[in-house]
Design an enzyme around this catalytic site. Structure first.
Site: not given
Length: 361
Positions: A26, A45, A134, A166, A168, A170, A221, A274, A286
Site C-alpha cells: 500500500w 526501512r 486500519k 477508502g 482500495s 494496492a 470491515k 470499504d 481478510n
C-alpha cells in the site's frame, strides 16, 4: 544509498512535496499515485529491498507486476527522506509537505515517535502526518488516531494529523486504475493539501471531519470480510453473504456511534464502500483467510504461517472495547471464536442463525 534523480518537469508546482514512509504494497502504491502529481519520496526501512527497487524499478516483494514511475525517488535514510517535506528555519528554500505513513498498525507508534523526534531535532515543520493503516492496536486496543495523539503528547509536539482511507486494493492503485478515497481530518489545510496533491483523473478524493468513524469503518470491515470469506468457503450462497454484509454494516455503525462517530460516515466510502470491497474482492487478505477456514483449513495453522489479516489481529481489541461500552457485536464475537477459541466454521454459522430475533437496524 544513491537515489534516482527526479527528472519530472510536469508536476504542478502548487502541489506540496510528499514522503511515503513504508514500502509495503500500500505504501508503494500510494507513492506511485502521488508521484504522478508531485515530487515524492518513498522510504523503506529495509536497505536491501530499497537497493533492489533502485536497480530494477520494481518492488518485487509486494508489487512485482508494477514498474515504479520514473519520477518516484527512493530513500533508505529516514532523516533524508523527511528533509524532502520539512520546512526549516535556516533553509529558506525548504518547503513543508505531507508525510504519509504506509506502515501497519503494529509499526505505527514506533515510526511516529521517530518522525516526531526528527522534527524536534531539526526544528522543522510539515503540513501533516497521515496514516493509512486500519485496525486497533492489539495490546492497547487504541485506534490509529488515539495512538497518534498519544505520541504527539509524549513529544509535546503539535502536528496536523489525518487518515487516508477508502475501498482500495494496492495493486489497482499502483496500476493507475480508478479509485475513490477519503481524507479525514479536523485540519482543513491538511485536507486541502491532500486533495490537491493526490486528486487526479485516476484518483478521486473526498473530505471528512469524522476521523473516528473512518477509523472504525477501516477496522471492522476487515473482521466482516473474514466472516464473509468463511460463508463463501462453506458455499452458503449469495443470500448468506448479503445478510452478513448488511448486518456487518449495522455492527460497524453500532460500535462506531457508541464511540462517538457520526452514523452517516458508515454509509460512505470508508464504511459501506470499504466493506463491500474487502468482503467480496479476491485480492482481500481478510476474505482469503475466511475462505481458507470455510474450506476446512485450520485457523491456527493459517495464522502461524504469517498471513497478514488485520481483522484477525484486531478482533480481540474490538471486542474488549465493545464490552466496556455495552455494545453487542455478534459477528465479531463469532469470528473471534473461530479464530482463537476452537469454534468450527459450521458451528459459527449455527450460532449466528439461532440467535434471538432482533430489529433490523
Amino acid at each position: 544509498m544513491t537515489t534516482p534523480v527526479n527528472t519530472a518537469t510536469d508536476h504542478d508546482t502548487d502541489n506540496c512535496p510528499v514522503v511515503v514512509v513504508g514500502a509495503g504494497a500500500w505504501g508503494t502504491a500510494l507513492a506511485c499515485a502521488f508521484s504522478r502529481n508531485t515530487s515524492t519520496v518513498l522510504w523503506s526501512r529495509d536497505p536491501a529491498q530499497l537497493e533492489q527497487m533502485v536497480q530494477t524499478r520494481i518492488n518485487a516483494r509486494y508489487l512485482p507486476q508494477t514498474r515504479l514511475p520514473d519520477a518516484l525517488m527512493l530513500e533508505a535514510d529516514l532523516h533524508r527522506a523527511l528533509a524532502h517535506v520539512t520546512e526549516r528555519p535556516n533553509q529558506p528554500a525548504s518547503r513543508a509537505g505531507l508525510v504519509i505513513l504506509g506502515t501497519p498498525m503494529a509499526g505505527l507508534p514506533a515510526i511516529t515517535e521517530k518522525i516526531l523526534a526528527d522534527l524536534q531535532a531539526t526544528g522543522g515543520r510539515i503540513l501533516g502526518l497521515i496514516w493509512t493503516c486500519k485496525g486497533l492496536d492489539a495490546q492497547s486496543a487504541k485506534l490509529p488516531h488515539e495512538i497518534m495523539q498519544t505520541e504527539l503528547e509524549a513529544a509535546d509536539k503539535t502536528v496536523p494529523i489525518g487518515a487516508l482511507s477508502g475501498p482500495s486494493f494496492a495493486k489497482e492503485v499502483a496500476q493507475g486504475l480508478p479509485v475513490a478515497l477519503t481524507i479525514a481530518s479536523e485540519n482543513e489545510a491538511l485536507c486541502e493539501a491532500t486533495i490537491q496533491t493526490l486528486h487526479s483523473p485516476h484518483v478521486r478524493v473526498y473530505q471528512s471531519t469524522d476521523v473516528l468513524g473512518v477509523s472504525v469503518g477501516g477496522a471492522l470491515k476487515n473482521i466482516m470480510a473474514i466472516a464473509c470469506g468463511i460463508s463463501d468457503g462453506l458455499e452458503l450462497g449469495d443470500n448468506a453473504r448479503a445478510a452478513l454484509l448488511t448486518r456487518g454494516l449495522a455492527e460497524m455503525r453500532r460500535f462506531g456511534v457508541a464511540l462517538g462517530a457520526q452514523a452517516s460516515t458508515f454509509a460512505g466510502l470508508t464504511g459501506l464502500g470499504d466493506l463491500v470491497l474487502t468482503a467480496t474482492g479476491d485480492l482481500s487478505r481478510n476474505r482469503q483467510l475466511g475462505l481458507a477456514i470455510g474450506q476446512g483449513q485450520s485457523p491456527q495453522v493459517l495464522l502461524n504461517q504469517g498471513i497478514t489479516a488485520e481483522g484477525a489481529r484486531c478482533v480481540g481489541a474490538v471486542l474488549e472495547r465493545a464490552r466496556t461500552l455495552g455494545v453487542n457485536l455478534p459477528i465479531s464475537e463469532a469470528v473471534h471464536a473461530v479464530l482463537f477459541e476452537g469454534l468450527s466454521a459450521q458451528d459459527c454459522v449455527t450460532q449466528l442463525m439461532t440467535r434471538d430475533p432482533a430489529r433490523d437496524i
